[in-house]
Write a protein that holds these residues in place. Structure first.
Motif, PDB file in Angstrom:
ATOM      1  N   LEU A  58       0.822  -1.216   0.000  1.00  0.00           N
ATOM      2  CA  LEU A  58       0.000   0.000   0.000  1.00  0.00           C
ATOM      3  C   LEU A  58       0.857   1.269   0.000  1.00  0.00           C
ATOM      4  CD1 LEU A  58      -2.922  -1.071   2.375  1.00  0.00           C
ATOM      5  CD2 LEU A  58      -2.737  -1.329  -0.090  1.00  0.00           C
ATOM      6  N   PRO A  59       1.762   1.477   0.964  1.00  0.00           N
ATOM      7  CA  PRO A  59       2.597   2.688   0.886  1.00  0.00           C
ATOM      8  C   PRO A  59       3.570   2.657  -0.298  1.00  0.00           C
ATOM      9  CG  PRO A  59       3.201   1.382   2.799  1.00  0.00           C
ATOM     10  CD  PRO A  59       1.985   0.753   2.205  1.00  0.00           C
ATOM     11  N   TYR A  60       3.967   1.460  -0.711  1.00  0.00           N
ATOM     12  CA  TYR A  60       4.864   1.323  -1.863  1.00  0.00           C
ATOM     13  C   TYR A  60       4.195   1.878  -3.121  1.00  0.00           C
ATOM     14  CZ  TYR A  60       7.634  -0.933  -5.520  1.00  0.00           C
ATOM     15  OH  TYR A  60       8.404  -1.171  -6.625  1.00  0.00           O
ATOM     16  N   MET A  61       2.967   1.463  -3.383  1.00  0.00           N
ATOM     17  CA  MET A  61       2.279   1.920  -4.590  1.00  0.00           C
ATOM     18  C   MET A  61       1.870   3.392  -4.495  1.00  0.00           C
ATOM     19  SD  MET A  61       2.562  -0.249  -6.910  1.00  0.00           S
ATOM     20  CE  MET A  61       1.626   0.682  -8.104  1.00  0.00           C
ATOM     21  N   PHE A  94      12.414   3.434 -17.489  1.00  0.00           N
ATOM     22  CA  PHE A  94      12.924   2.132 -17.059  1.00  0.00           C
ATOM     23  C   PHE A  94      12.828   1.972 -15.551  1.00  0.00           C
ATOM     24  CE2 PHE A  94      16.399  -0.577 -15.546  1.00  0.00           C
ATOM     25  CZ  PHE A  94      16.019  -1.764 -16.140  1.00  0.00           C
ATOM     26  N   ILE A  95      13.205   3.001 -14.818  1.00  0.00           N
ATOM     27  CA  ILE A  95      13.114   2.931 -13.348  1.00  0.00           C
ATOM     28  C   ILE A  95      11.667   2.722 -12.926  1.00  0.00           C
ATOM     29  CG2 ILE A  95      13.381   4.288 -11.232  1.00  0.00           C
ATOM     30  CD1 ILE A  95      15.874   5.547 -12.576  1.00  0.00           C
ATOM     31  N   LEU A  96      10.752   3.514 -13.498  1.00  0.00           N
ATOM     32  CA  LEU A  96       9.336   3.353 -13.148  1.00  0.00           C
ATOM     33  C   LEU A  96       8.784   2.017 -13.627  1.00  0.00           C
ATOM     34  CD1 LEU A  96       8.002   6.950 -13.785  1.00  0.00           C
ATOM     35  CD2 LEU A  96       8.155   5.762 -11.599  1.00  0.00           C
ATOM     36  N   PHE A  97       9.263   1.514 -14.761  1.00  0.00           N
ATOM     37  CA  PHE A  97       8.831   0.207 -15.259  1.00  0.00           C
ATOM     38  C   PHE A  97       9.165  -0.890 -14.248  1.00  0.00           C
ATOM     39  CE2 PHE A  97      10.023  -3.737 -17.489  1.00  0.00           C
ATOM     40  CZ  PHE A  97       8.809  -4.063 -18.062  1.00  0.00           C
ATOM     41  N   VAL A  98      10.380  -0.882 -13.732  1.00  0.00           N
ATOM     42  CA  VAL A  98      10.790  -1.895 -12.747  1.00  0.00           C
ATOM     43  C   VAL A  98       9.958  -1.759 -11.476  1.00  0.00           C
ATOM     44  CG1 VAL A  98      12.698  -2.657 -11.279  1.00  0.00           C
ATOM     45  CG2 VAL A  98      13.117  -2.137 -13.685  1.00  0.00           C
ATOM     46  N   LEU A  99       9.715  -0.536 -11.031  1.00  0.00           N
ATOM     47  CA  LEU A  99       8.929  -0.321  -9.817  1.00  0.00           C
ATOM     48  C   LEU A  99       7.469  -0.728 -10.025  1.00  0.00           C
ATOM     49  CD1 LEU A  99      10.449   3.104  -8.722  1.00  0.00           C
ATOM     50  CD2 LEU A  99      10.925   0.852  -7.743  1.00  0.00           C
ATOM     51  N   PHE A 100       6.891  -0.373 -11.169  1.00  0.00           N
ATOM     52  CA  PHE A 100       5.512  -0.766 -11.479  1.00  0.00           C
ATOM     53  C   PHE A 100       5.399  -2.290 -11.579  1.00  0.00           C
ATOM     54  CE2 PHE A 100       3.945   3.409 -12.113  1.00  0.00           C
ATOM     55  CZ  PHE A 100       2.590   3.346 -12.315  1.00  0.00           C
ATOM     56  N   LEU A 101       6.386  -2.921 -12.213  1.00  0.00           N
ATOM     57  CA  LEU A 101       6.359  -4.378 -12.362  1.00  0.00           C
ATOM     58  C   LEU A 101       6.433  -5.064 -11.008  1.00  0.00           C
ATOM     59  CD1 LEU A 101       6.253  -6.656 -14.449  1.00  0.00           C
ATOM     60  CD2 LEU A 101       8.758  -6.613 -14.481  1.00  0.00           C
ATOM     61  N   THR A 102       7.231  -4.528 -10.105  1.00  0.00           N
ATOM     62  CA  THR A 102       7.296  -5.073  -8.742  1.00  0.00           C
ATOM     63  C   THR A 102       5.945  -4.940  -8.046  1.00  0.00           C
ATOM     64  OG1 THR A 102       9.619  -4.447  -8.620  1.00  0.00           O
ATOM     65  CG2 THR A 102       8.508  -4.910  -6.537  1.00  0.00           C
ATOM     66  N   GLY A 103       5.316  -3.776  -8.180  1.00  0.00           N
ATOM     67  CA  GLY A 103       3.989  -3.587  -7.598  1.00  0.00           C
ATOM     68  C   GLY A 103       2.949  -4.489  -8.229  1.00  0.00           C
ATOM     69  N   LEU A 104       3.051  -4.703  -9.529  1.00  0.00           N
ATOM     70  CA  LEU A 104       2.128  -5.591 -10.237  1.00  0.00           C
ATOM     71  C   LEU A 104       2.248  -7.023  -9.727  1.00  0.00           C
ATOM     72  CD1 LEU A 104       0.096  -6.079 -12.586  1.00  0.00           C
ATOM     73  CD2 LEU A 104       2.092  -6.424 -14.047  1.00  0.00           C
ATOM     74  N   ILE A 105       3.466  -7.479  -9.544  1.00  0.00           N
ATOM     75  CA  ILE A 105       3.676  -8.847  -9.054  1.00  0.00           C
ATOM     76  C   ILE A 105       3.130  -8.998  -7.642  1.00  0.00           C
ATOM     77  CG2 ILE A 105       5.462 -10.502  -8.365  1.00  0.00           C
ATOM     78  CD1 ILE A 105       7.109  -9.420 -10.772  1.00  0.00           C
ATOM     79  N   GLU A 106       3.408  -8.041  -6.773  1.00  0.00           N
ATOM     80  CA  GLU A 106       2.922  -8.145  -5.392  1.00  0.00           C
ATOM     81  C   GLU A 106       1.405  -8.008  -5.322  1.00  0.00           C
ATOM     82  OE1 GLU A 106       2.612  -8.713  -1.378  1.00  0.00           O
ATOM     83  OE2 GLU A 106       4.264  -9.186  -2.722  1.00  0.00           O
ATOM     84  N   THR A 107       0.825  -7.139  -6.128  1.00  0.00           N
ATOM     85  CA  THR A 107      -0.634  -7.013  -6.141  1.00  0.00           C
ATOM     86  C   THR A 107      -1.274  -8.299  -6.632  1.00  0.00           C
ATOM     87  OG1 THR A 107      -0.469  -4.641  -6.509  1.00  0.00           O
ATOM     88  CG2 THR A 107      -2.577  -5.650  -6.998  1.00  0.00           C
ATOM     89  N   SER A 108      -0.676  -8.941  -7.628  1.00  0.00           N
ATOM     90  CA  SER A 108      -1.233 -10.207  -8.111  1.00  0.00           C
ATOM     91  C   SER A 108      -1.123 -11.289  -7.053  1.00  0.00           C
ATOM     92  CB  SER A 108      -0.538 -10.644  -9.403  1.00  0.00           C
ATOM     93  OG  SER A 108       0.811 -10.967  -9.168  1.00  0.00           O
ATOM     94  N   ILE A 109      -0.051 -11.274  -6.265  1.00  0.00           N
ATOM     95  CA  ILE A 109       0.074 -12.245  -5.165  1.00  0.00           C
ATOM     96  C   ILE A 109      -0.971 -11.969  -4.098  1.00  0.00           C
ATOM     97  CG2 ILE A 109       1.565 -12.997  -3.262  1.00  0.00           C
ATOM     98  CD1 ILE A 109       3.948 -12.592  -5.192  1.00  0.00           C
ATOM     99  N   GLN A 110      -1.166 -10.683  -3.752  1.00  0.00           N
ATOM    100  CA  GLN A 110      -2.177 -10.328  -2.756  1.00  0.00           C
ATOM    101  C   GLN A 110      -3.587 -10.651  -3.242  1.00  0.00           C
ATOM    102  OE1 GLN A 110      -1.851  -8.994   0.392  1.00  0.00           O
ATOM    103  NE2 GLN A 110       0.373  -9.170   0.205  1.00  0.00           N
ATOM    104  N   LEU A 111      -3.803 -10.493  -4.546  1.00  0.00           N
ATOM    105  CA  LEU A 111      -5.144 -10.679  -5.096  1.00  0.00           C
ATOM    106  C   LEU A 111      -5.452 -12.137  -5.391  1.00  0.00           C
ATOM    107  CD1 LEU A 111      -7.691  -9.186  -6.006  1.00  0.00           C
ATOM    108  CD2 LEU A 111      -6.618  -8.857  -8.233  1.00  0.00           C
ATOM    109  N   TYR A 112      -4.532 -12.824  -6.060  1.00  0.00           N
ATOM    110  CA  TYR A 112      -4.799 -14.185  -6.520  1.00  0.00           C
ATOM    111  C   TYR A 112      -3.898 -15.227  -5.882  1.00  0.00           C
ATOM    112  CZ  TYR A 112      -7.187 -11.586 -10.169  1.00  0.00           C
ATOM    113  OH  TYR A 112      -7.997 -10.735 -10.851  1.00  0.00           O
ATOM    114  N   GLY A 113      -3.179 -14.875  -4.852  1.00  0.00           N
ATOM    115  CA  GLY A 113      -2.185 -15.762  -4.251  1.00  0.00           C
ATOM    116  C   GLY A 113      -2.787 -16.925  -3.488  1.00  0.00           C
ATOM    117  N   PRO A 114      -2.005 -17.482  -2.581  1.00  0.00           N
ATOM    118  CA  PRO A 114      -2.450 -18.647  -1.820  1.00  0.00           C
ATOM    119  C   PRO A 114      -3.623 -18.308  -0.901  1.00  0.00           C
ATOM    120  CG  PRO A 114      -0.370 -17.808  -0.967  1.00  0.00           C
ATOM    121  CD  PRO A 114      -0.675 -17.029  -2.198  1.00  0.00           C
ATOM    122  N   SER A 115      -3.997 -19.241  -0.081  1.00  0.00           N
ATOM    123  CA  SER A 115      -5.169 -19.057   0.784  1.00  0.00           C
ATOM    124  C   SER A 115      -5.039 -17.768   1.590  1.00  0.00           C
ATOM    125  CB  SER A 115      -5.310 -20.249   1.732  1.00  0.00           C
ATOM    126  OG  SER A 115      -4.183 -20.320   2.586  1.00  0.00           O
ATOM    127  N   GLY A 116      -6.149 -17.099   1.767  1.00  0.00           N
ATOM    128  CA  GLY A 116      -6.166 -15.828   2.463  1.00  0.00           C
ATOM    129  C   GLY A 116      -5.995 -14.643   1.532  1.00  0.00           C
TER     130      GLY A 116
END
Length: 179
Positions: A58-61, A94-116
């Protein structure tokens, strides 16, 4: 005695940016960053209201969205002075691309990740036989959080793709590949 004078002439290279594409990119990235800033600020406010811990995403994004808006403001300043260089755009994108991609990966884990994960709570409906105002309020809040996370995921995909597109476009401007 003869004197020799050496005259050097420096030419500034002019870069020709495609106006329509650049304006479209700026508009989409401003919308994407503003929406992400609003969604994650809202989710942070909900976490604070419920006195729950705040996940790092949340604060990261919020920070990344703010950085993207600042980057676009800097680009607009450089455009107004006709000093927008492809190197600056490639580096910032490029810097923002890497940061956005990191946020995208973590959001996908939070949204569609394991149980919970957030998405596992999105399908629950209130009991039709026993509907009280508190249960309905909880269901509506849950539905809002699910919708916010899905929208954030979509806008992070858009932002990541558009940052990649801007790197390609800046490379083409540097090579004068635009007709």
């Amino acid at each position: 005695m003869a004197t020799t004078e050496i005259i050097t002439v420096q030419r500034r290279r002019k870069y020709h940016w495609p106006e329509a594409q650049l304006n479209f990119w700026i508009f989409i990235m401003l919308v994407s960053s503003a929406v992400l800033l609003g969604i994650f600020a809202y989710l942070t406010a909900i976490q604070n209201t419920l006195r729950l811990g705040i996940p790092w995403i949340l604060p990261y994004m919020i920070t990344i969205s703010t950085l993207c808006i600042i980057f676009i403001i800097i680009l607009l300043g450089l455009i107004s002075q006709r000093q927008l260089l492809p190197g600056i755009v490639v580096l910032g994108s490029f810097i923002l691309f890497v940061l956005f991609l990191t946020g995208l990966i973590e959001t996908s884990i939070q949204l569609y990740g394991p149980s919970g994960a957030v998405n596992s709570y999105c399908g629950s409906r209130p009991n039709i036989e026993v509907i009280d105002s508190m249960q309905t309020a909880v269901w509506l809040a849950n539905l809002g959080i699910c919708t916010d996370f899905r929208a954030a995921f979509a806008f992070e995909i858009v932002g990541t793709i558009f940052l990649l597109w801007m790197m390609v476009m800046a490379y083409q401007v540097n090579r004068d590949d635009f007709d």
